[in-house]
Design an enzyme around this catalytic site. Structure first.
Site, PDB file in Angstrom:
ATOM      1  N   GLU A 142       0.819  -1.220   0.000  1.00 15.69           N
ATOM      2  CA  GLU A 142       0.000   0.000   0.000  1.00 15.69           C
ATOM      3  C   GLU A 142       0.852   1.269   0.000  1.00 15.69           C
ATOM      4  O   GLU A 142       0.688   2.143   0.867  1.00 15.69           O
ATOM      5  CB  GLU A 142      -0.978  -0.004   1.173  1.00 15.69           C
ATOM      6  CG  GLU A 142      -2.077  -1.036   0.995  1.00 15.69           C
ATOM      7  CD  GLU A 142      -3.227  -0.915   1.982  1.00 15.69           C
ATOM      8  OE1 GLU A 142      -3.074  -0.209   2.997  1.00 15.69           O
ATOM      9  OE2 GLU A 142      -4.286  -1.517   1.734  1.00 15.69           O
ATOM     10  N   CYS A 153      14.006  14.588  -0.580  1.00 14.27           N
ATOM     11  CA  CYS A 153      12.816  14.907  -1.377  1.00 14.27           C
ATOM     12  C   CYS A 153      12.926  16.336  -1.908  1.00 14.27           C
ATOM     13  O   CYS A 153      12.517  16.617  -3.039  1.00 14.27           O
ATOM     14  CB  CYS A 153      11.551  14.716  -0.550  1.00 14.27           C
ATOM     15  SG  CYS A 153      11.180  12.965  -0.298  1.00 14.27           S
ATOM     16  N   GLU A 300      -6.156  -7.941  -0.819  1.00 17.12           N
ATOM     17  CA  GLU A 300      -6.717  -8.019   0.527  1.00 17.12           C
ATOM     18  C   GLU A 300      -8.224  -7.830   0.386  1.00 17.12           C
ATOM     19  O   GLU A 300      -8.668  -6.885  -0.268  1.00 17.12           O
ATOM     20  CB  GLU A 300      -6.150  -6.909   1.425  1.00 17.12           C
ATOM     21  CG  GLU A 300      -4.655  -7.012   1.615  1.00 17.12           C
ATOM     22  CD  GLU A 300      -4.089  -5.919   2.512  1.00 17.12           C
ATOM     23  OE1 GLU A 300      -4.868  -5.262   3.231  1.00 17.12           O
ATOM     24  OE2 GLU A 300      -2.866  -5.713   2.470  1.00 17.12           O
ATOM     25  N   TRP A 309      -7.295   1.165  14.345  1.00 20.78           N
ATOM     26  CA  TRP A 309      -6.984   2.578  14.547  1.00 20.78           C
ATOM     27  C   TRP A 309      -8.252   3.353  14.898  1.00 20.78           C
ATOM     28  O   TRP A 309      -8.255   4.557  14.969  1.00 20.78           O
ATOM     29  CB  TRP A 309      -6.258   3.219  13.367  1.00 20.78           C
ATOM     30  CG  TRP A 309      -6.656   2.670  12.044  1.00 20.78           C
ATOM     31  CD1 TRP A 309      -7.763   3.011  11.340  1.00 20.78           C
ATOM     32  CD2 TRP A 309      -5.961   1.696  11.276  1.00 20.78           C
ATOM     33  NE1 TRP A 309      -7.805   2.293  10.190  1.00 20.78           N
ATOM     34  CE2 TRP A 309      -6.710   1.483  10.124  1.00 20.78           C
ATOM     35  CE3 TRP A 309      -4.787   0.973  11.461  1.00 20.78           C
ATOM     36  CZ2 TRP A 309      -6.318   0.577   9.150  1.00 20.78           C
ATOM     37  CZ3 TRP A 309      -4.408   0.080  10.490  1.00 20.78           C
ATOM     38  CH2 TRP A 309      -5.155  -0.120   9.353  1.00 20.78           C
TER      39      TRP A 309
HETATM   40  C1  GLA Z   1      -4.403  -2.470   4.782  1.00 19.33           C
HETATM   41  C2  GLA Z   1      -3.026  -3.059   4.895  1.00 19.33           C
HETATM   42  C3  GLA Z   1      -2.966  -4.277   5.750  1.00 19.33           C
HETATM   43  C4  GLA Z   1      -3.834  -4.109   6.944  1.00 19.33           C
HETATM   44  C5  GLA Z   1      -5.242  -3.860   6.480  1.00 19.33           C
HETATM   45  C6  GLA Z   1      -6.279  -3.857   7.564  1.00 19.33           C
HETATM   46  O1  GLA Z   1      -5.119  -2.870   3.703  1.00 19.33           O
HETATM   47  O2  GLA Z   1      -2.431  -3.340   3.663  1.00 19.33           O
HETATM   48  O3  GLA Z   1      -1.639  -4.503   6.127  1.00 19.33           O
HETATM   49  O4  GLA Z   1      -3.377  -3.066   7.714  1.00 19.33           O
HETATM   50  O5  GLA Z   1      -5.240  -2.610   5.855  1.00 19.33           O
HETATM   51  O6  GLA Z   1      -6.042  -2.993   8.567  1.00 19.33           O
HETATM   52 ZN    ZN Z   2      11.719  12.314   1.810  1.00 21.63          ZN
END
Ligand code: GLA
Ligand code: ZN
Length: 645
Positions: A142, A153, A300, A309
């Protein structure tokens, strides 16, 4: 069409691994994703690598015929690396470094970090090059186009601007830096926009380039890893997983050099009571399919109640785990991996639920997952059928960024009109592609071009040609407002689209959270929200007029004949019925084959060698019964059926 799971051997006692792999095999899992956060176990000390534990896990899966997608673990550098090189963390816009203890906090332009990231990537790639169980790679996890303000940067940002503008004089002109005495007299004065004040105080042209630069930076990192993986572990497809987040990199550029797209799909576990609210994730799925115009992975997928969170949310309703995955396959996913196999008992995400609960006793969600695995076996023969669409919706990250930089009015957000148009056309049973604005438009009958805010002349030209040669274009308000630098164009709106729209706005009224009635030619009254373009027709016909305010009677929605095609202009942000009505009119006029579907029932039609498969999905918690193609169809909540001719 394969089912997989995300698994973290490093989180569990080794004694559990074989039993987990057995249960996966027995249930029908065909793929696992491993290792995206495991750097501290793969390189426990600087330059000391340990792949033995991962080899063991990979072998357990391979023995059971389960393929492995391995990840580069660069999202979470180990603590020894931070201790040695504390400067590899990102610097936030307020000038402070991100604190350790979370993840994804390294700066992907930092040369020291890159050296270490390259090394672990190469080591892993070489180690697994000869292992046929490893069938693909996910880069990092992600990744986002973070707004890092570290010295590296800053340097890269200057280099990016120098390559684009050559001189500070050109840069000053392009940005209009004379305002508030912002003119640079040397490159050394150019730095990322820092400060805690909102974006709104900063020059929008400067900000748009900064967003573009941050996107390019993370894409450079992705391409760098992809090149290493391809060199040292040839023949395995390479991807990265994206999601809809605050700082999205340009997905179209991200995947230009990757083999396929991966998306993390977490549809809401609650069904909105209000019919105005978006209830379906089909929009996201169609958008993801459109990025590379082909099949994609869900890396996912929602498996249980969310939380970690924030406070915990509801568990997915019965039917959702199976239904949302089948919905993803219908819309073009080629594999769906569930996040995660078992809920963690340790760490920050212990309340983000997997298929199995902390107890490790299979329960309701797991049983539904097992049922899903059997259902997928039945639809596998349809894997190579194609999703052909007559309708396309254009998307671009320039608009996304520019609207973020300058929110237009209260409640306004870019994707809303795309979503509403998508919902309106899919409600007619039509396949809809959401594609990058630079894509070729041939083959489509209707192209929706909502909020073409930041102008790209090639796109303007292509839309003109498309309408001229018989296509239908649906344009909306906030089109043709900005030039390519995010400065306002000195022309009546919709600027470069005015001739094809056959109307122009004499004034506009951002009404924010208010709404105001518009009336269609047959007397139907609907609501405009957020924005009103007060239109004057040049050659267009009026479809709806305002019915209140000082512009009562002025056109709000128009249609123009252009070449042999048609151009609709929606000068308001409407409630859903406004888009439904325009979609219905445009589809009928274009002679498209539409069907009647109950509310929240979705249809994807896939075609192949003499096959037409209708994937019908009930995206609701109520059962539905209706007729389709002369057949009676009954669907339980979140049920999908596939009807073939
Ligand atoms: C994201 C991340 C995972 C996990 C999920 C759920 O999609 O890629 O590592 O943190 O959220 O919290
Ligand atoms: Zn940076």
């Amino acid at each position: 069409m394969r089912i997989g799971v995300d698994y973290y051997p490093e989180h569990w006692d080794r004694a559990l691994w074989a039993a987990d792999a057995d249960l996966m095999q027995e249930t029908g899992v065909e793929l696992v994703r491993l290792a995206e956060f495991a750097w501290c176990r793969l390189e426990p000390q600087d330059g000391v690598f340990d792949f033995a534990w991962l080899d063991e896990a990979v072998a357990l899966f391979a023995e059971r015929g389960i393929d492995v997608v391995l990840c580069t673990p660069t999202s979470c550098p180990p603590m020894w690396l931070y201790e040695k090189h504390p400067d590899i963390v990102q610097i936030q816009q307020d000038g402070t470094p991100i604190r350790l203890g979370i993840r994804g906090h390294r700066c992907v332009t930092n040369p020291t970090f890159l050296e270490y990231a390259d090394r672990i990537t190469v080591e892993m790639a070489r180690h697994y090059a000869g292992n046929p169980a490893v069938t693909g790679w996910q880069i990092d996890n992600e990744l986002e186009a973070y707004h890092c303000c570290c010295p590296h940067c800053t340097e890269e940002y200057r280099a990016w601007l120098t390559a684009k503008y050559g001189t500070v004089e050109n840069l000053n002109r392009a940005y209009g830096n004379v305002v508030w005495s912002g003119e640079y007299s040397a490159w050394s004065q150019v730095a990322p926009p820092v400060g805690t004040y909102p974006h709104a105080w900063l020059n929008p042209a400067r900000m748009l380039d900064f967003y573009r630069f941050c996107s390019d930076s993370v894409i450079d990192f992705i391409n760098r890893q992809a090149a290493l993986l391809r060199k040292h572990c040839p023949g395995r497809p390479v991807t990265t997983n994206v999601w809809f987040c605050e700082y999205m990199q340009d997905f179209y550029k991200t995947f230009e050099n990757l083999d396929f797209l991966s998306y993390d799909n977490y549809p809401s576990a609650t069904v909105p009571a209000n019919s105005e609210e978006c209830y379906s994730h089909a929009f996201h799925l169609d958008l993801m399919r459109g990025v590379k115009r082909g099949p994609f992975f869900i890396m996912e997928q929602l498996s249980g109640g969310t939380g970690c969170w924030g406070p915990m949310g509801r568990q997915p309703l019965p039917g959702m785990i199976k239904g949302f995955t089948l919905q993803s396959f219908a819309h073009g996913a080629d594999a769906v991996l569930h996040f995660r196999w078992r809920t963690a008992t340790v760490g920050a995400e212990m309340h983000w639920h997997g298929l199995l609960d902390h107890s490790n006793v299979p329960g309701r969600r797991f049983r539904e997952f097992a049922d899903l695995c059997s259902a997928v076996r039945e639809i596998k023969p349809l894997r190579d059928t194609a999703i052909k669409s007559d309708v396309a919706i254009l998307m671009a990250f320039d608009h996304e960024y520019a609207f973020k930089i300058q929110p237009q009015t209260n409640g306004y957000y870019y994707l809303e009109q795309l979503q509403r148009l998508h919902r309106a056309f899919t409600a007619l049973g039509l396949n809809v592609d959401i594609i990058g604005q630079h894509e070729d438009l041939s083959g489509y009958r209707i192209v929706c071009a909502p909020e073409m805010y930041v102008t790209d002349s090639a796109v303007v030209e292509r839309l003109h040609r498309f309408a001229e040669s018989g296509g239908t274009v649906i344009l909306t308000t906030r089109s043709g407002v900005k030039d390519e630098h995010n400065n306002c164009i000195m022309a009546q709106l919709p600027g470069p689209y005015r001739d094809m729209v056959g109307a122009h706005a004499e004034e506009y009224n951002p009404i924010g959270y208010d709404s105001t009635p518009i009336v269609f030619d047959d007397g139907a009254v609907m609501d405009a929200r957020q924005w009103c373009d007060i239109l004057v027709c040049d050659t267009a016909n009026v479809l709806a007029r305002y019915n209140a305010e000082y512009y009562k009677g002025s056109p709000a929605i128009t249609r123009n004949a252009y070449g042999t095609g048609k151009v609709y202009y929606i000068g308001v942000v409407g409630t859903q019925p406004v888009y439904d009505r325009i979609a219905r009119t445009a589809a009928d006029e274009a002679g498209l084959d539409t069907v009647e579907l109950p509310d929240r029932v979705e249809l994807v039609t896939r075609t192949g060698d003499g096959v037409r498969a209708r994937f019908v999905f009930n995206n609701d918690d109520q059962p539905k019964a209706f007729a389709l193609d002369g057949r009676e169809v009954a669907l339980e909540p979140f049920e999908m059926k596939v009807l073939t001719d």
